[in-house]
Write a protein that holds these residues in place. Structure first.
Motif, short mmCIF file in Angstrom:
data_model
loop_
_atom_site.label_atom_id
_atom_site.label_comp_id
_atom_site.label_asym_id
_atom_site.label_seq_id
_atom_site.Cartn_x
_atom_site.Cartn_y
_atom_site.Cartn_z
N SER A 202 0.86 -1.18 0.00
CA SER A 202 0.00 0.00 0.00
C SER A 202 0.89 1.22 0.00
O SER A 202 2.08 1.14 0.34
N VAL A 203 0.33 2.35 -0.38
CA VAL A 203 1.10 3.58 -0.35
C VAL A 203 1.49 3.93 1.09
O VAL A 203 2.59 4.41 1.35
N MET A 204 0.58 3.66 2.05
CA MET A 204 0.91 3.95 3.45
C MET A 204 2.10 3.12 3.92
O MET A 204 2.97 3.63 4.63
N ALA A 205 2.12 1.84 3.54
CA ALA A 205 3.26 1.01 3.92
C ALA A 205 4.55 1.53 3.28
O ALA A 205 5.61 1.51 3.92
N LYS A 206 4.46 2.02 2.06
CA LYS A 206 5.63 2.59 1.41
C LYS A 206 6.08 3.87 2.11
O LYS A 206 7.28 4.10 2.31
N MET A 207 5.13 4.70 2.51
CA MET A 207 5.48 5.92 3.23
C MET A 207 6.22 5.59 4.52
O MET A 207 7.22 6.25 4.87
N ALA A 208 5.75 4.58 5.25
CA ALA A 208 6.41 4.19 6.49
C ALA A 208 7.81 3.65 6.21
O ALA A 208 8.77 3.96 6.93
N PHE A 209 7.93 2.85 5.17
CA PHE A 209 9.25 2.33 4.77
C PHE A 209 10.21 3.49 4.48
O PHE A 209 11.36 3.48 4.92
N ASP A 210 9.74 4.49 3.76
CA ASP A 210 10.59 5.61 3.40
C ASP A 210 11.03 6.42 4.62
O ASP A 210 12.17 6.90 4.68
N VAL A 211 10.15 6.58 5.60
CA VAL A 211 10.54 7.29 6.82
C VAL A 211 11.62 6.52 7.57
O VAL A 211 12.56 7.11 8.13
N SER A 212 11.54 5.21 7.55
CA SER A 212 12.60 4.41 8.19
C SER A 212 13.95 4.66 7.52
O SER A 212 14.99 4.68 8.19
N ARG A 213 13.94 4.86 6.22
CA ARG A 213 15.21 5.14 5.53
C ARG A 213 15.71 6.53 5.92
O ARG A 213 16.92 6.76 5.99
N ALA A 214 14.80 7.47 6.19
CA ALA A 214 15.22 8.78 6.69
C ALA A 214 15.91 8.63 8.05
O ALA A 214 16.91 9.29 8.33
N VAL A 215 15.36 7.75 8.91
CA VAL A 215 16.00 7.49 10.20
C VAL A 215 17.39 6.89 9.99
O VAL A 215 18.36 7.27 10.66
N ASP A 216 17.50 5.95 9.04
CA ASP A 216 18.81 5.37 8.74
C ASP A 216 19.82 6.46 8.40
O ASP A 216 20.96 6.43 8.86
N LEU A 217 19.39 7.40 7.56
CA LEU A 217 20.30 8.47 7.16
C LEU A 217 20.68 9.35 8.35
O LEU A 217 21.87 9.67 8.55
N LEU A 218 19.69 9.75 9.14
CA LEU A 218 19.98 10.61 10.29
C LEU A 218 20.98 9.96 11.23
O LEU A 218 21.82 10.65 11.83
N GLU A 219 20.93 8.66 11.36
CA GLU A 219 21.85 7.97 12.27
C GLU A 219 23.30 8.05 11.79
O GLU A 219 24.22 7.82 12.57
N THR A 220 23.50 8.38 10.52
CA THR A 220 24.87 8.48 9.99
C THR A 220 25.43 9.89 10.11
O THR A 220 26.64 10.08 9.90
N LEU A 221 24.60 10.89 10.41
CA LEU A 221 25.05 12.28 10.42
C LEU A 221 25.68 12.65 11.76
O LEU A 221 25.09 12.42 12.82
N PRO A 222 26.85 13.26 11.75
CA PRO A 222 27.53 13.59 13.01
C PRO A 222 26.80 14.62 13.84
O PRO A 222 26.97 14.66 15.06
N GLN A 223 25.97 15.46 13.20
CA GLN A 223 25.26 16.49 13.96
C GLN A 223 23.99 15.98 14.63
O GLN A 223 23.30 16.72 15.32
N VAL A 224 23.67 14.69 14.43
CA VAL A 224 22.44 14.11 14.97
C VAL A 224 22.76 13.09 16.05
O VAL A 224 23.63 12.23 15.87
N ASP A 225 22.02 13.17 17.16
CA ASP A 225 22.07 12.13 18.19
C ASP A 225 21.07 11.06 17.79
O ASP A 225 19.85 11.30 17.81
N PRO A 226 21.51 9.87 17.40
CA PRO A 226 20.59 8.85 16.90
C PRO A 226 19.60 8.34 17.93
O PRO A 226 18.62 7.68 17.58
N ARG A 227 19.84 8.64 19.21
CA ARG A 227 18.91 8.20 20.26
C ARG A 227 17.78 9.20 20.47
O ARG A 227 16.87 8.94 21.28
N ARG A 228 17.82 10.33 19.75
CA ARG A 228 16.83 11.39 19.98
C ARG A 228 16.24 11.86 18.66
O ARG A 228 16.57 12.92 18.15
#
Length: 372
Positions: A202-228
């Motif tokens: 479904s499109v909703m399932a795809k939207m959720a999948f895509d947000v998870s990839r955004a979290v993956d990216l944020l966890e790699t950025l030095p300016q981001v605390d991945p726990r917050r």
């Protein structure tokens, strides 16, 4: 307001989809009941009732996953991202921040597009918020303040969060902004093409999948605390935030503004399957919407005990019949079982489909408290 914003020009035909995708509708004790059933016994409390709920939660999560289906996408083998264009410094803000456009891998063959807003002078990892946009063809541009309309000044919550010291990630949802049909960056040109790739999704399932990839990216950025990491959205971004939180435990807090009401109280429940391709399996219940095995009080309760703010207007014409949202009391009972009753924050106001300044201010305070 038109909801035919996924792949316009006749790109979504629910009847044709249903003919190609046979599915046996699931049922639960909620099926056939017009009112939202209690989530927790009125007399129940303490460890035993919490354990009972946790067992129920597993069951309801499975039912939710069945309704949304599963996308065929897999995370990229290696997260890749790159800036597109120069850095812009917003110096006239109360607290200046830099803004850069980028693209990042959703899969090994599909790119996502976003704005990254970073407070100036950040010398250590900061809490981060993913800002999901409403139903606007421009997608991410509106929440960062690049598309300013006086009647919708409340849409710039990404910029306002950056001014308050958060690292903010504002992506385009599928079929919006740089991912909309006809754009050179679009991966899917029509609904038929999408469901050929994701026959059980479904499109909703795809939207959720895509947000998870955004979290993956944020966890790699030095300016981001991945726990917050938190998530916020109005309308389309509100239910996008809710379903992202249901599949992504790394999102620690969420804010939903004017994006839901009970299916059983919705005069236009076909918004989820006919007017859009968001959750087409809900269309199997179109003859009697009270047969659905879940309603939105179940989905909200599945977020517990993470901090959650729900904003709703009693005069909202898009998501009407919110009333005083008494059904949120059922969700609060679940939070109470966890000893986290203060983590559920209903913000009901007498007004239209909007995100009032006072509600936004409370939302930003909640993120400050929750993402510590």
């Amino acid at each position: 307001m038109s909801y035919l914003w996924y792949w316009p020009d006749g790109g979504w035909d629910f009847a044709a989809w249903k003919a190609k995708h046979p599915w046996e509708p699931v049922r639960s004790e909620q099926s056939g009941v017009a009112d939202p059933l209690p989530l927790v016994s009125e007399s129940g409390s303490g460890p035993e009732e919490l354990e009972r709920w946790k067992g129920e939660r597993v069951h309801r999560q499975r039912v939710s996953e069945e309704l949304l289906g599963t996308v065929s996408d897999r995370p990229p083998s290696t997260m890749r991202w790159e800036y597109l264009g120069p850095e812009f410094v917003v110096s006239n803000a109360p607290a200046p921040y830099a803004m850069r456009r980028l693209r990042y891998t959703l899969t090994d063959t599909e790119w996502g597009y976003a704005w990254l807003l970073t407070p100036r002078g950040a010398t250590e990892p900061r809490p981060s918020v993913i800002a999901l946009h409403q139903t606007s063809p421009s997608g991410k541009a509106e929440v960062v303040g690049l598309e300013v309309r006086a009647s919708r000044s409340y849409m710039q919550y990404a910029a306002e969060l950056a001014e308050r010291g958060f690292v903010v990630f504002a992506p385009d949802a599928i079929a919006f902004g740089e991912r909309q049909a006809g754009h050179p960056n679009a991966h899917y040109r029509c609904a038929e093409e999408f469901f050929e790739a994701h026959p059980a999704g479904s499109v909703m399932a795809k939207m959720a999948f895509d947000v998870s990839r955004a979290v993956d990216l944020l966890e790699t950025l030095p300016q981001v605390d991945p726990r917050r990491i938190g998530c916020i959205g109005h309308s389309h971004g509100a239910y996008g935030t809710l379903f992202a939180m249901l599949t992504e435990p790394r999102i620690r807090a969420g804010v939903l503004s004017c994006g839901l009401n009970l299916l059983r109280a919705d005069p236009s429940p076909d918004r989820w399957w006919s007017r859009t391709a968001l959750i087409p399996r809900l269309g199997y219940y179109e003859a009697a919407i009270e047969q659905t095995p879940l309603d939105f009080h179940h989905w909200l309760a599945l977020v517990a005990p993470r901090p959650l703010m729900v904003v709703a207007g009693t005069q909202d014409l898009i998501f009407p019949n919110v009333g005083e949202a008494r059904w949120l009391d059922q969700v609060r009972r679940v939070y109470e079982l966890y000893g986290a009753q203060r983590s559920l924050r209903p913000w009901i106001f007498d007004g239209p489909h909007a995100f009032p300044a006072e509600a936004r201010a409370d939302a930003y305070r909640m993120f400050t408290e929750a993402l510590v």
